[in-house]
Design a protein around this motif. Sequence first.
Motif, mmCIF file in Angstrom:
data_model
loop_
_atom_site.group_PDB
_atom_site.id
_atom_site.type_symbol
_atom_site.label_atom_id
_atom_site.label_comp_id
_atom_site.label_asym_id
_atom_site.label_seq_id
_atom_site.Cartn_x
_atom_site.Cartn_y
_atom_site.Cartn_z
ATOM 1 N N SER A 212 -36.848 -12.463 70.012
ATOM 2 C CA SER A 212 -38.008 -12.169 70.856
ATOM 3 C C SER A 212 -38.091 -10.655 71.045
ATOM 4 O O SER A 212 -37.149 -9.928 70.729
ATOM 5 N N ASP A 213 -39.219 -10.187 71.604
ATOM 6 C CA ASP A 213 -39.376 -8.753 71.851
ATOM 7 C C ASP A 213 -38.257 -8.226 72.739
ATOM 8 O O ASP A 213 -37.708 -7.161 72.498
ATOM 9 N N GLU A 214 -37.913 -9.007 73.771
ATOM 10 C CA GLU A 214 -36.883 -8.547 74.697
ATOM 11 C C GLU A 214 -35.543 -8.387 73.980
ATOM 12 O O GLU A 214 -34.871 -7.367 74.130
ATOM 13 N N GLN A 216 -35.032 -7.889 70.830
ATOM 14 C CA GLN A 216 -35.114 -6.749 69.908
ATOM 15 C C GLN A 216 -34.879 -5.438 70.633
ATOM 16 O O GLN A 216 -34.213 -4.544 70.119
ATOM 17 N N GLN A 217 -35.462 -5.337 71.851
ATOM 18 C CA GLN A 217 -35.310 -4.084 72.588
ATOM 19 C C GLN A 217 -33.888 -3.875 73.086
ATOM 20 O O GLN A 217 -33.427 -2.751 73.180
ATOM 21 N N ARG A 218 -33.201 -4.955 73.396
ATOM 22 C CA ARG A 218 -31.871 -4.804 74.011
ATOM 23 C C ARG A 218 -30.721 -5.023 73.027
ATOM 24 O O ARG A 218 -29.556 -4.925 73.388
ATOM 25 N N ASN A 255 -35.685 -6.571 60.632
ATOM 26 C CA ASN A 255 -37.005 -7.132 60.548
ATOM 27 C C ASN A 255 -36.877 -8.545 61.051
ATOM 28 O O ASN A 255 -36.010 -9.273 60.568
ATOM 29 N N THR A 256 -37.675 -8.934 62.020
ATOM 30 C CA THR A 256 -37.456 -10.269 62.556
ATOM 31 C C THR A 256 -38.758 -10.917 62.999
ATOM 32 O O THR A 256 -39.693 -10.230 63.394
ATOM 33 N N THR A 257 -38.837 -12.215 62.878
ATOM 34 C CA THR A 257 -39.973 -12.972 63.386
ATOM 35 C C THR A 257 -39.421 -14.143 64.176
ATOM 36 O O THR A 257 -38.597 -14.902 63.653
ATOM 37 N N LEU A 258 -39.858 -14.238 65.404
ATOM 38 C CA LEU A 258 -39.345 -15.291 66.274
ATOM 39 C C LEU A 258 -39.587 -16.663 65.646
ATOM 40 O O LEU A 258 -40.689 -16.973 65.203
ATOM 41 N N THR A 262 -34.445 -13.446 60.418
ATOM 42 C CA THR A 262 -34.139 -12.026 60.628
ATOM 43 C C THR A 262 -33.470 -11.445 59.390
ATOM 44 O O THR A 262 -32.689 -12.121 58.728
#
Length: 272
Positions: A212-214, A216-218, A255-258, A262
């Motif tokens: 998820s975006d979260e 990815q950020q962490r 590179n990842t898609t929920l 990945t």
Amino acid sequence: MNEIEQLKEQLQKQEKLASLGLLSAGIAHEIQNPLNFVINFSKMTNKLLDDLTAVVEDNADHMPESDREDLYDIVADIKENMTQIKENGERAVSIIQGILLVSRGKENEFLPSDICHIVKEYTHLSYHAMRANYQGFNVTIHEQYQDNMPQMMVIPQDLSRAVLNVMNNACYAVWRKAQEIGNDYTPEISINVATQDNNLVISITDNGEGMSDEVQQRLFENFFTTKPIGHGTGLGMSITRDIIENKHGGKLTFNTTLGQGTTFTFTIPIKK
Ligand SMILES: Nc1ncnc2c1ncn2[C@@H]1O[C@H](COP(=O)(O)OP(=O)(O)OP(=O)(O)O)[C@@H](O)[C@H]1O
Ligand SMILES: [Mg+2]
């Protein structure tokens, strides 16, 4: 206070892992000797079988033809078995060498290394560790190694840890997805090692749960994990980035898609 307690707990876990590492290096070292016996005795037995064949040939006249044929067949089978024992013994030695490399190599030492061999050993180690620890885990692994890749200067003990971390995550991601969707899903991981321009490029792709975006950020935060207690410390990716970017001067990208999967890629400049 709560956070301090949590950090303490994490440190204790790390400490435990570190002593486990030492222990396994000791075990690896001790297993090497009996393995050498296995390999050498299978080689010797192969030679003895040649001697046996020679003796039979010398006395061929005293033995009915059909008995002789049977004997040759049996000898051939035993030789084949001995070869299997020797080859698998050698394979075990090569795995152990890999483990010793991790725990013994000098800190930050660049050494000429067989990259494909390292990647292969460590992705397989990770796969087998997952199989041992997660009931029903399985995955199809596709491997692509560039032919005749020359040895390259890397810090082998660190590069192997980086590969192990990413592969562990990939295995976990496909396992989680398999738990969720079950039968309609074929877990797959692709491993690719090649040179591109003046870089060594290693990529590991899974078709697991994605991020998820979260997440990815962490991702590179120390102790950030989405895994239950005891299944992850949340250090793998920050250690991996340190290894690839700070120690090897390379780039770690993903590179990842929920829900889809990945890819993690190491791009490391080739050192002359
Ligand atoms: N291939 C992947 N697919 C999906 N999520 C991933 C993948 N790789 C990493 N993650 C996410 O990033 C988080 C952090 O990864 P990291 O490797 O740093 O820690 P960890 O795997 O949780 O613990 P450990 O320290 O044991 O590696 C994971 O918990 C997971 O949520
Ligand atoms: Mg991890």
